[in-house]
Scaffold this motif. Structure first.
Motif, mmCIF file in Angstrom:
data_model
loop_
_atom_site.group_PDB
_atom_site.id
_atom_site.type_symbol
_atom_site.label_atom_id
_atom_site.label_comp_id
_atom_site.label_asym_id
_atom_site.label_seq_id
_atom_site.Cartn_x
_atom_site.Cartn_y
_atom_site.Cartn_z
ATOM 1 N N ASP A 1 0.769 -1.211 0.088
ATOM 2 C CA ASP A 1 -0.029 -0.102 0.102
ATOM 3 C C ASP A 1 0.794 1.140 -0.019
ATOM 4 O O ASP A 1 1.929 1.322 0.123
ATOM 5 C CB ASP A 1 -1.076 0.132 1.312
ATOM 6 C CG ASP A 1 -0.411 -0.241 2.514
ATOM 7 O OD1 ASP A 1 -1.086 -0.530 3.551
ATOM 8 O OD2 ASP A 1 0.832 -0.221 2.658
ATOM 9 N N TRP A 2 0.120 2.312 -0.233
ATOM 10 C CA TRP A 2 1.062 3.482 -0.564
ATOM 11 C C TRP A 2 0.294 4.676 0.179
ATOM 12 O O TRP A 2 -0.787 4.809 0.516
ATOM 13 C CB TRP A 2 0.979 4.118 -1.958
ATOM 14 C CG TRP A 2 1.459 2.873 -2.835
ATOM 15 C CD1 TRP A 2 0.915 1.875 -3.386
ATOM 16 C CD2 TRP A 2 2.963 2.984 -3.406
ATOM 17 N NE1 TRP A 2 1.805 0.920 -4.259
ATOM 18 C CE2 TRP A 2 2.867 1.908 -4.114
ATOM 19 C CE3 TRP A 2 4.015 3.797 -3.243
ATOM 20 C CZ2 TRP A 2 4.258 1.474 -4.886
ATOM 21 C CZ3 TRP A 2 5.069 3.408 -3.989
ATOM 22 C CH2 TRP A 2 5.205 2.434 -4.783
ATOM 23 N N GLN A 3 1.147 5.707 0.512
ATOM 24 C CA GLN A 3 0.598 7.022 1.067
ATOM 25 C C GLN A 3 1.102 8.127 0.424
ATOM 26 O O GLN A 3 2.156 8.206 -0.185
ATOM 27 C CB GLN A 3 1.057 7.125 2.562
ATOM 28 C CG GLN A 3 2.663 6.937 2.698
ATOM 29 C CD GLN A 3 3.139 6.644 4.209
ATOM 30 O OE1 GLN A 3 2.492 7.143 4.918
ATOM 31 N NE2 GLN A 3 4.027 5.800 4.270
ATOM 32 N N GLU A 4 0.129 9.145 0.227
ATOM 33 C CA GLU A 4 0.281 10.344 -0.492
ATOM 34 C C GLU A 4 1.133 11.641 0.310
ATOM 35 O O GLU A 4 0.380 11.819 1.466
ATOM 36 C CB GLU A 4 -0.854 10.888 -1.195
ATOM 37 C CG GLU A 4 -0.446 11.988 -1.949
ATOM 38 C CD GLU A 4 -1.922 12.777 -2.875
ATOM 39 O OE1 GLU A 4 -1.479 13.666 -3.544
ATOM 40 O OE2 GLU A 4 -2.763 11.978 -2.762
ATOM 41 N N VAL A 5 2.254 11.897 -0.088
ATOM 42 C CA VAL A 5 2.803 12.958 0.734
ATOM 43 C C VAL A 5 3.458 13.827 -0.220
ATOM 44 O O VAL A 5 4.144 13.563 -1.077
ATOM 45 C CB VAL A 5 4.096 12.179 1.708
ATOM 46 C CG1 VAL A 5 4.614 13.314 2.435
ATOM 47 C CG2 VAL A 5 3.568 11.146 2.429
ATOM 48 N N ASN A 6 2.863 15.388 0.141
ATOM 49 C CA ASN A 6 3.193 16.351 -0.721
ATOM 50 C C ASN A 6 3.123 16.055 -2.463
ATOM 51 O O ASN A 6 4.100 16.394 -3.224
ATOM 52 C CB ASN A 6 4.745 16.721 -0.400
ATOM 53 C CG ASN A 6 4.907 18.209 -0.575
ATOM 54 O OD1 ASN A 6 4.244 18.979 -1.223
ATOM 55 N ND2 ASN A 6 6.081 18.636 -0.258
ATOM 56 N N GLY A 7 1.974 15.526 -2.720
ATOM 57 C CA GLY A 7 1.833 15.289 -4.044
ATOM 58 C C GLY A 7 2.598 14.079 -4.743
ATOM 59 O O GLY A 7 2.469 13.863 -5.875
ATOM 60 N N LEU A 8 3.226 13.239 -3.994
ATOM 61 C CA LEU A 8 3.879 12.071 -4.333
ATOM 62 C C LEU A 8 3.197 10.610 -3.688
ATOM 63 O O LEU A 8 2.989 10.954 -2.501
ATOM 64 C CB LEU A 8 5.208 12.126 -4.059
ATOM 65 C CG LEU A 8 6.241 13.153 -4.712
ATOM 66 C CD1 LEU A 8 7.601 13.403 -4.149
ATOM 67 C CD2 LEU A 8 6.032 12.823 -6.408
ATOM 68 N N LEU A 9 3.387 9.787 -4.630
ATOM 69 C CA LEU A 9 2.813 8.400 -3.651
ATOM 70 C C LEU A 9 3.797 7.670 -3.377
ATOM 71 O O LEU A 9 4.579 7.128 -4.109
ATOM 72 C CB LEU A 9 1.857 7.815 -5.088
ATOM 73 C CG LEU A 9 0.681 6.881 -4.413
ATOM 74 C CD1 LEU A 9 -0.305 7.443 -3.472
ATOM 75 C CD2 LEU A 9 -0.118 6.082 -5.576
ATOM 76 N N LEU A 10 3.978 7.488 -1.940
ATOM 77 C CA LEU A 10 5.227 6.879 -1.421
ATOM 78 C C LEU A 10 4.805 5.736 -0.507
ATOM 79 O O LEU A 10 3.640 5.597 -0.308
ATOM 80 C CB LEU A 10 5.998 7.822 -0.507
ATOM 81 C CG LEU A 10 6.439 9.173 -1.157
ATOM 82 C CD1 LEU A 10 6.884 9.957 -0.092
ATOM 83 C CD2 LEU A 10 7.327 8.811 -2.251
ATOM 84 N N PRO A 11 5.501 4.524 -0.517
ATOM 85 C CA PRO A 11 5.336 3.132 0.120
ATOM 86 C C PRO A 11 4.924 3.256 1.563
ATOM 87 O O PRO A 11 5.269 4.207 2.526
ATOM 88 C CB PRO A 11 6.655 2.306 -0.160
ATOM 89 C CG PRO A 11 7.141 2.992 -1.161
ATOM 90 C CD PRO A 11 7.029 4.455 -1.069
ATOM 91 N N LYS A 12 4.131 2.565 1.891
ATOM 92 C CA LYS A 12 3.591 2.429 3.378
ATOM 93 C C LYS A 12 4.085 1.109 4.042
ATOM 94 O O LYS A 12 4.345 0.960 5.182
ATOM 95 C CB LYS A 12 2.057 2.724 3.585
ATOM 96 C CG LYS A 12 1.630 2.678 4.824
ATOM 97 C CD LYS A 12 -0.002 3.187 4.956
ATOM 98 C CE LYS A 12 -0.329 3.371 6.430
ATOM 99 N NZ LYS A 12 -1.616 3.659 6.398
ATOM 100 N N THR A 13 3.979 0.074 3.490
ATOM 101 C CA THR A 13 4.181 -1.234 3.776
ATOM 102 C C THR A 13 4.969 -1.781 2.480
ATOM 103 O O THR A 13 4.442 -1.984 1.331
ATOM 104 C CB THR A 13 3.149 -1.933 3.963
ATOM 105 O OG1 THR A 13 2.414 -1.476 5.112
ATOM 106 C CG2 THR A 13 3.371 -3.366 4.605
#
Length: 266
Positions: free
Chosen positions: A208-220
């Motif tokens: 899964d992913w998390q959106e941070v400052n306009g970017l989709l970055l990994p969560k797990t």
């Protein structure tokens, strides 16, 4: 303990900036940020970049920080995105790299037993996928759709020019969803300093992913056992939180070598 508190403080500063920016539109060049121009990539890879926020937004960022739960052990990783200087803080030790050297600082005696040279930028590289394969010195080979876990994915292979990274003979394959273009799997080889390519592949699933400052970055991230060059049984995972990625430029002193650190050959 003071060292990890210091790192957490920096992470909090970046996180605060990131939270403020998440409420705004992604950074544009017209806002005064020195945005690196986007070079040409294969269409399939560019589609993956765009699904995760785009290379223009990634290139506008200067600092990344995240907290990683490594089998119950907490590490805080902070990286300068432009020069890849890095600092990793654990309650018992810290590792850092700067323009001059790689260092290890043990807060308790004999607390670090890993390979700091191998670990340098390792988790950052996995975490910064897919954007990190947009670096210079990377070669791309589109592959035929590949079936993993019963699903057919688009695939593109990356190899590296000589002198790029710790192990330029390593190879990567990004497997992306053909509909959303989001990255799902990463295949990679580990060659160390052998100088020889390997045909032994490892696999990470980007769950899964998390959106941070306009970017989709990994969560797990999940690592799997491998059989017949395909992932099979889950063998471990890493979770990430307190993520901050911003245009904030970190002071070079943050990565400087502490007086009591052991300096390693970089």
């Amino acid at each position: 303990m003071n060292k990890i508190i210091s790192a957490l403080s920096v992470a909090c500063i970046l996180l605060s900036c990131g939270e403020q920016r998440k409420k705004q539109h992604p950074i544009e060049a017209t806002e005064g940020v020195d945005v690196v121009s986007v070079k040409e990539y294969p269409t399939a890879l560019n589609n993956v970049f765009n699904a995760h926020g785009g290379m223009t937004q990634w290139n506008a960022m200067n600092a990344l920080s995240f907290r990683m739960n490594n089998n119950g052990s907490i590490e805080v990783h902070t990286t300068d995105l432009k020069n890849r200087n890095e600092k990793i803080d654990h309650k018992d030790w810290s590792i850092g790299s700067n323009d001059k050297e790689l260092w290890v600082l043990e807060h308790t005696p004999e607390s670090y037993s890993g390979n700091a040279l191998f670990y340098k930028n390792l988790m950052f590289y996995f975490y910064a996928m897919p954007f990190v394969v947009g670096d210079n010195g990377v070669f791309y080979t589109p592959l035929s759709p590949t079936t993993l876990d019963g699903i057919a994915y688009n695939a593109i292979k990356m190899s590296f020019d000589k002198g790029v990274g710790y192990s330029p003979t390593d190879e990567y394959i990004i497997y992306s969803d053909p509909e959303s273009n989001k990255m799902i799997w990463l295949g990679y080889t580990v060659t160390g300093n052998s100088g020889k390519k390997s045909d032994r592949w490892s696999f990470i699933k980007y769950v899964d992913w998390q959106e941070v400052n306009g970017l989709l970055l990994p969560k797990t991230l999940r690592w799997y056992e491998v059989e017949n060059q395909k992932p099979t049984i889950l063998k471990g995972e890493r979770t990430f939180d307190e993520v901050a990625i911003t245009a904030t430029v970190l002071d070079a002193a943050f990565f400087s070598t502490p007086k009591k650190a052991t300096v390693l050959k970089d």
